[in-house]
Design a protein around this motif. Structure first.
Motif, PDB file in Angstrom:
ATOM      1  N   HIS A  26       0.873  -1.170   0.000  1.00 44.42           N
ATOM      2  CA  HIS A  26       0.000   0.000   0.000  1.00 44.42           C
ATOM      3  C   HIS A  26       0.910   1.220   0.000  1.00 44.42           C
ATOM      4  CE1 HIS A  26      -2.637   3.191   1.321  1.00 44.42           C
ATOM      5  NE2 HIS A  26      -3.665   2.404   1.041  1.00 44.42           N
ATOM      6  N   TYR A  27       0.624   2.137  -0.919  1.00 44.65           N
ATOM      7  CA  TYR A  27       1.402   3.363  -1.066  1.00 44.65           C
ATOM      8  C   TYR A  27       0.544   4.543  -0.635  1.00 44.65           C
ATOM      9  CZ  TYR A  27       3.336   7.362  -3.682  1.00 44.65           C
ATOM     10  OH  TYR A  27       3.808   8.589  -4.058  1.00 44.65           O
ATOM     11  N   ASP A  28       1.076   5.361   0.263  1.00 48.79           N
ATOM     12  CA  ASP A  28       0.414   6.598   0.674  1.00 48.79           C
ATOM     13  C   ASP A  28       1.083   7.739  -0.084  1.00 48.79           C
ATOM     14  OD1 ASP A  28      -1.353   5.462   2.561  1.00 48.79           O
ATOM     15  OD2 ASP A  28       0.246   5.384   4.045  1.00 48.79           O
ATOM     16  N   ALA A  29       0.393   8.233  -1.111  1.00 48.33           N
ATOM     17  CA  ALA A  29       0.968   9.257  -1.988  1.00 48.33           C
ATOM     18  C   ALA A  29       1.323  10.518  -1.204  1.00 48.33           C
ATOM     19  CB  ALA A  29       0.007   9.596  -3.116  1.00 48.33           C
ATOM     20  N   GLY A  30       2.485  11.074  -1.544  1.00 49.21           N
ATOM     21  CA  GLY A  30       2.950  12.322  -0.956  1.00 49.21           C
ATOM     22  C   GLY A  30       3.244  13.295  -2.087  1.00 49.21           C
ATOM     23  N   VAL A  31       4.289  14.097  -1.926  1.00 52.30           N
ATOM     24  CA  VAL A  31       4.688  15.038  -2.971  1.00 52.30           C
ATOM     25  C   VAL A  31       5.115  14.245  -4.194  1.00 52.30           C
ATOM     26  CG1 VAL A  31       6.348  16.823  -3.611  1.00 52.30           C
ATOM     27  CG2 VAL A  31       5.394  16.777  -1.312  1.00 52.30           C
ATOM     28  N   ASN A  32       4.537  14.593  -5.344  1.00 48.51           N
ATOM     29  CA  ASN A  32       4.842  13.868  -6.564  1.00 48.51           C
ATOM     30  C   ASN A  32       4.594  14.785  -7.759  1.00 48.51           C
ATOM     31  OD1 ASN A  32       5.146  12.022  -8.650  1.00 48.51           O
ATOM     32  ND2 ASN A  32       4.042  10.408  -7.579  1.00 48.51           N
ATOM     33  N   ASP A  77       2.218  11.088 -14.539  1.00 42.89           N
ATOM     34  CA  ASP A  77       1.499   9.814 -14.395  1.00 42.89           C
ATOM     35  C   ASP A  77       1.615   9.291 -12.963  1.00 42.89           C
ATOM     36  OD1 ASP A  77       4.194   9.214 -14.418  1.00 42.89           O
ATOM     37  OD2 ASP A  77       3.977   7.426 -15.658  1.00 42.89           O
ATOM     38  N   ALA A  78       1.586  10.210 -12.004  1.00 47.86           N
ATOM     39  CA  ALA A  78       1.823   9.882 -10.602  1.00 47.86           C
ATOM     40  C   ALA A  78       0.926   8.758 -10.101  1.00 47.86           C
ATOM     41  CB  ALA A  78       1.605  11.120  -9.739  1.00 47.86           C
ATOM     42  N   THR A  79       1.505   7.859  -9.335  1.00 51.22           N
ATOM     43  CA  THR A  79       0.763   6.764  -8.730  1.00 51.22           C
ATOM     44  C   THR A  79      -0.063   7.310  -7.570  1.00 51.22           C
ATOM     45  OG1 THR A  79       2.462   5.160  -9.335  1.00 51.22           O
ATOM     46  CG2 THR A  79       0.980   4.541  -7.543  1.00 51.22           C
TER      47      THR A  79
END
Length: 141
Positions: free
Chosen positions: A67-73, A77-79
């Motif tokens: 599980h990925y908790d998105a942060g600064v990206n 095509d950011a996940t």
């Protein structure tokens, strides 16, 4: 066990940076370069089972998902935040280095499965952060 990550990407000159089987807890990545980050687990000591105080079963642990908790990206095509198979990399990019060589945190929770030599299977999760320090690429003439 420790949460790690293995980056892959293509440099502006076309050189491929391949992901390796062993990840790192902290990475240095070029500013503005698209990164495919593969979550990994560093297994310091494999699981085992005891019988009467004697170790009689050794395990083999694999990552079955994360599980990925998105942060600064900054990737186009950011996940997004969500759960993924272990062979699906995180599409990520950072365009701004942080002051004082600060690191961007990549928050991960790994799904693990340990199979013992007697066929017993145990599942678990492990959370952690991979730190990424963004660096400027070298400029040459």
């Amino acid at each position: 066990m420790t949460v790690t990550g293995s980056p892959s990407g293509t440099l502006p000159n076309g050189t491929l940076i391949p992901a390796d089987a062993v990840g790192q807890t902290h990475l240095y990545w070029p500013r503005g370069l698209h990164c495919s980050l593969f979550p990994r687990a560093e297994i310091v000591r494999e699981g085992y089972e005891l019988s009467g105080g004697v170790c009689n079963r050794w395990g083999q642990t694999i990552v079955t998902g994360y599980h990925y908790d998105a942060g600064v990206n900054d990737a186009s095509d950011a996940t997004p935040t969500g759960g993924y198979r272990p062979d699906v990399p995180i599409a990520i990019q950072w365009d701004t280095p942080l002051p004082n060589a600060g690191s961007y945190p990549v928050q991960l929770t790994l799904d693990l499965q340990t199979t013992y030599d007697n066929g017993a299977v145990r599942t678990s999760t492990m959370s952690g952060t991979v730190g990424v320090t963004v660096i400027y690429s070298a400029v040459g003439q």
